[in-house]
Design a protein around this motif. Structure first.
Motif, short mmCIF file in Angstrom:
data_model
loop_
_atom_site.label_atom_id
_atom_site.label_comp_id
_atom_site.label_asym_id
_atom_site.label_seq_id
_atom_site.Cartn_x
_atom_site.Cartn_y
_atom_site.Cartn_z
N GLY A 196 8.58 -3.34 10.07
CA GLY A 196 7.78 -4.53 9.78
C GLY A 196 6.77 -4.10 8.73
O GLY A 196 6.62 -2.92 8.46
N VAL B 90 0.83 -1.21 0.00
CA VAL B 90 0.00 0.00 0.00
C VAL B 90 0.86 1.26 0.00
O VAL B 90 0.39 2.35 0.29
N ASN B 91 2.14 1.12 -0.29
CA ASN B 91 3.04 2.27 -0.45
C ASN B 91 3.20 3.10 0.82
O ASN B 91 3.31 4.32 0.77
N GLY C 40 5.72 4.97 -0.99
CA GLY C 40 6.30 3.81 -1.67
C GLY C 40 7.32 3.16 -0.80
O GLY C 40 7.81 3.76 0.16
N PRO C 41 7.64 1.89 -1.09
CA PRO C 41 8.61 1.15 -0.28
C PRO C 41 9.92 1.93 -0.13
O PRO C 41 10.39 2.55 -1.10
S1 SF4 Z 1 6.14 -3.23 1.64
FE1 SF4 Z 1 6.69 -1.40 2.76
S2 SF4 Z 1 5.53 0.21 1.76
FE2 SF4 Z 1 4.63 -1.69 1.09
S3 SF4 Z 1 2.96 -2.09 2.46
FE3 SF4 Z 1 4.72 -3.11 3.35
S4 SF4 Z 1 5.70 -1.66 4.72
FE4 SF4 Z 1 4.24 -0.55 3.44
#
Ligand code: SF4
Ligand SMILES: Cc1cc2nc3c(=O)[nH]c(=O)nc-3n(C[C@H](O)[C@H](O)[C@H](O)COP(=O)(O)OP(=O)(O)OC[C@H]3O[C@@H](n4cnc5c(N)ncnc54)[C@H](O)[C@@H]3O)c2cc1C
Lengths: 146, 539
Positions: free
Chosen positions: B207, B199-200, B326-327
């Motif tokens: 975590g 979900v960015n 975003g990640p």
């Molecule tokens: S990967 Fe990172 S940005 Fe994406 S939902 Fe998980 S914690 Fe959030």
């Protein structure tokens, strides 16, 4: 339990206002007026190092002349650099952990999960166009096996 | 207290421990994993709280010396310019890792032959390629096929959005005519296997409350536990014991949740405690047969510690870059300067990783993993209002070379809460790495300007990031020669025939990419080799 009150609290608020000053044009408050001293008090009650640092800074500030101008705060920083850094870090933590302050910088007020941010995926043709010059160069690695 | 013996005992439930357990499932052997930390419960994810950033500086710091949780062990890094960071619990460091997932490249496995440095690995890229593929499927990897920087492969899921920041930098790379590609990530771009897509949120180090990131707490462990692998948590292994007559590992002594010492016997012991935890455990397991530490007749246990030293360059652009959306670590990756080029004055190379910017608190405190608050007063106002929202940066991630003096030893005084001696890190930056980082900083600056940055933020010193010890490699290296390596080409100790090591400590060289996809591919390969050689496993 530490609870800076009266003159000490006023002085602490004034120092905090210097650390993170307001931006009146954008309605962003300074750290003292936002009440970050309350956060510091709560933290100091869990953290004796921070408590001692703030108390030392307040004691020193009481002896300095000239109110709480940026110059006076600079003198505090020069006189008690370790204590000052502790106060600065705790102030930034208190100020920017406020969801309403995050929002002033374009970051969501909400906890980031579960909602997150809506970032649309780029259409495949946009990525294809962007990567075209890279693909055009051909293989780009050394392979000792080949 | 003694427990019923098991066939396979795995120590550590992180990236590599989970992967090898999965590989060995089909053998129907009785598998037990001992893990010093616990499962992370849903309420423990700080990103569900309004003040989530505070956790980064407390119970969810990547630095165990800051967290100081019961399951953590302290690390003495006073003689190092980089301190190791990790997570101790089910999922290991994949709990707080950032999910950047590049593979190592074919040349990484042959640095001695190609470039006259390091050593060649006893395996090569093409041997590992099928295991990278299996692991990508199990983990749920997103990315774009056809990267000319690699032999052909295609990640199972389409890429995650590269966002405004990634697009801006990509145009800069194209302007310079340099290689770049959307990053491979162990982050879901689509819902998969009951896990939600990313979900960015941008807080991957806290975590992933969505379950989108490929931590083994979300990928392998649910599968393994439902298939009958026993995972005993809050169990810290004190030492691995050997049978003095046979020289074989016979099991371990561990502290259970009750703090008491328990005994666990096993036919086969697999160590998966990471590049610091594994040499620590072996050095703590000395005996009459192995006075210098278990499986350490070569003297190589703990030596050749490699990180990926890194530095960053940041540009200020005209429009907001939305770097927090975003990640955290992954948007695009350039490998233009990855392979050796003698004209540059150093061997091997580095990657340029697009770093997204962080949230306001982390930026104000100096950036992720850095304790250096930005100025206060009028300058603070100027930076937060007119610089912070407009930032995009590049991280220079360099290849470290193996050097014996960089090492993990046991601290003579420091211990964990069970009284087990803690690791001590002795590490200094090599001259080759220093030159590489400088070259990288200069190229990153050129690139940011080409991408439209109106200003480059200078760094005030030439230090590398203190908390950049994310990747810990080389401290029990693989090799064919028992005199210069700890394990053979498929992870079996040269000295103890029923002892295997599967984590990043067995890397021979470091490459200049994040290591976890390779760590897990290797663990799967080792599992496969155990199955193939099962009849003659202990010969
Ligand atoms: S990967 Fe990172 S940005 Fe994406 S939902 Fe998980 S914690 Fe959030
Ligand atoms: C903040 C951060 C960001 C990162 N980002 C990335 C990234 O983007 N991409 C990437 O590829 N890698 C990244 N990494 C590195 C990645 O997490 C590691 O490479 C990977 O997890 C290592 O796998 P491992 O199996 O060797 O060890 P780990 O995953 O660390 O697992 C080791 C486990 O062993 C347990 N253990 C240790 N000693 C004992 C003992 N004596 N008894 C019982 N249990 C024990 C530990 O508690 C731990 O759970 C990052 C790491 C961190 C900390």
């Amino acid at each position: 339990m530490e609870n800076w009150t009266g003159r000490e609290r006023t002085q602490l608020d004034a120092i905090l206002d210097q650390l993170i000053p307001a931006n009146r044009d954008r309605n962003i408050p300074a750290a003292g007026e936002l009440g970050i001293a309350d956060f510091l008090t709560a933290e100091a009650n869990q953290n004796s190092d921070l408590c001692a640092a703030v108390s030392a800074l307040l004691a020193k500030a009481a002896k300095l002349e000239g109110g709480t101008s940026p110059d006076v705060v600079r003198q505090l920083e020069a006189a008690l650099p370790r204590e000052f850094k502790k106060l600065l870090i705790a102030t930034y933590k208190g100020y920017y952990s406020r969801p309403d302050m995050r929002a002033c910088f374009g970051v969501g007020e909400h906890p980031v999960h579960p909602e997150g941010y809506g970032v649309p995926p780029e259409p495949p043709e946009v990525i294809a166009e962007l990567t075209a010059p890279v693909r055009a160069r051909g293989p780009f690695y050394r392979d000792p096996a080949r | 207290m003694a427990n019923e013996p098991v066939d396979v005992l795995i120590i550590g439930a992180g990236a590599s421990g989970a992967a090898i357990a999965w590989s060995l499932l089909e053998t129907r052997m009785r598998i037990l994993c001992l893990e010093q930390g616990a499962h992370l419960s849903d309420q423990d994810f700080p990103s569900r709280r309004e003040d989530y950033e505070l956790a980064r500086y407390a119970e969810f710091s990547c630095d165990p010396n800051v967290r100081q949780l019961k399951q953590d062990y302290p690390i003495n890094s006073q003689d190092s310019c980089i301190t190791p960071v990790n997570w101790n619990g089910v999922g290991g460091s994949t709990i707080n890792f950032l999910g950047h997932w590049p593979r190592m490249k074919p040349s990484d496995f042959r640095t001695r032959t190609l470039d006259g440095v390091g050593e060649d690995w006893p395996v090569d890229y093409h041997t590992l390629a099928p295991f990278y593929d299996i692991n990508d499927q199990n983990t749920g990897v997103s990315g774009l096929g056809g990267n000319p920087g690699y032999p052909e492969y295609t990640p199972p899921l389409p890429p995650i959005p590269i966002g405004k920041l990634g697009q801006t930098l990509a145009k800069g790379f194209n302007e310079m005519g340099w290689h770049w590609w959307p990053s491979d990530v162990s982050i879901l771009s689509q819902d998969r296997d009951g896990r939600q897509k990313c979900v960015n949120a941008g807080t991957c180090d806290l975590g992933c409350a969505a379950g989108a990131k490929g931590g083994t707490n979300f990928t392998y462990w649910p599968m393994l536990e439902s298939a009958g692998v026993e995972l005993r948590t809050e169990c810290r292994v004190r030492e691995i014991q050997v049978d003095e007559n046979t020289g074989f590992a016979k099991g371990v002594l561990y502290h259970g949740p009750d703090g008491q010492l328990h005994e666990q016997k096993a036919e086969l012991v697999v160590v998966a405690c990471n590049g610091v935890g594994t040499p620590r455990l072996l050095l703590n397991s000395s005996s009459k047969l192995f006075p210098d530490g278990l499986a350490n007749r070569s003297g190589m246990v703990g030596k050749n510690l490699m990180f990926h030293p890194l530095t960053g360059v940041v540009g200020v652009f005209d429009e907001p870059m939305k770097g927090h959306e975003g990640p955290m670590a992954c948007s695009i990756l350039s490998q233009e300067f990855y392979e050796s080029d003698p004209s540059r004055g150093f061997v091997r190379g580095y990657g340029l990783h697009s770093g997204r910017s962080t949230t306001p608190m982390t930026y104000a405190l100096g950036g992720y993993g850095i304790d250096n608050p930005i100025p206060w007063g009028a300058e603070h106002r100027e930076i937060m209002d007119n610089v912070y929202p407009y930032l995009a940066g590049l991280t220079v991630v360099s290849e470290d070379l193996p050097e014996e003096h960089n090492r993990v030893t046991l601290d003579p005084e420091l211990t964990d809460s069970d009284g087990i001696p803690a690791p001590k890190i002795t590490y200094r930056l090599g001259e080759n790495t220093r030159k590489m980082l400088k070259h990288g900083e200069e190229r990153a600056t050129e690139l940011l300007l080409a991408a439209g940055a109106r200003r480059i933020l200078g760094k005030s010193d030439d230090k590398v990031w203190w908390r950049a010890g994310w990747h810990q490699m080389g401290t029990c290296r693989m090799g064919d020669n028992p005199e210069t390596s700890v394990v053979n080409g498929w992870g079996r100790s040269h000295d103890v025939k029923n002892l295997f090591i599967v984590d990043g400590s067995i890397f021979v060289t470091a490459g200049a990419v994040n290591p976890t996809s390779t760590i897990q591919a290797l663990a799967l390969y080792i599992g496969d080799s155990i199955k193939t050689n099962i009849e003659t496993l202990f010969d």
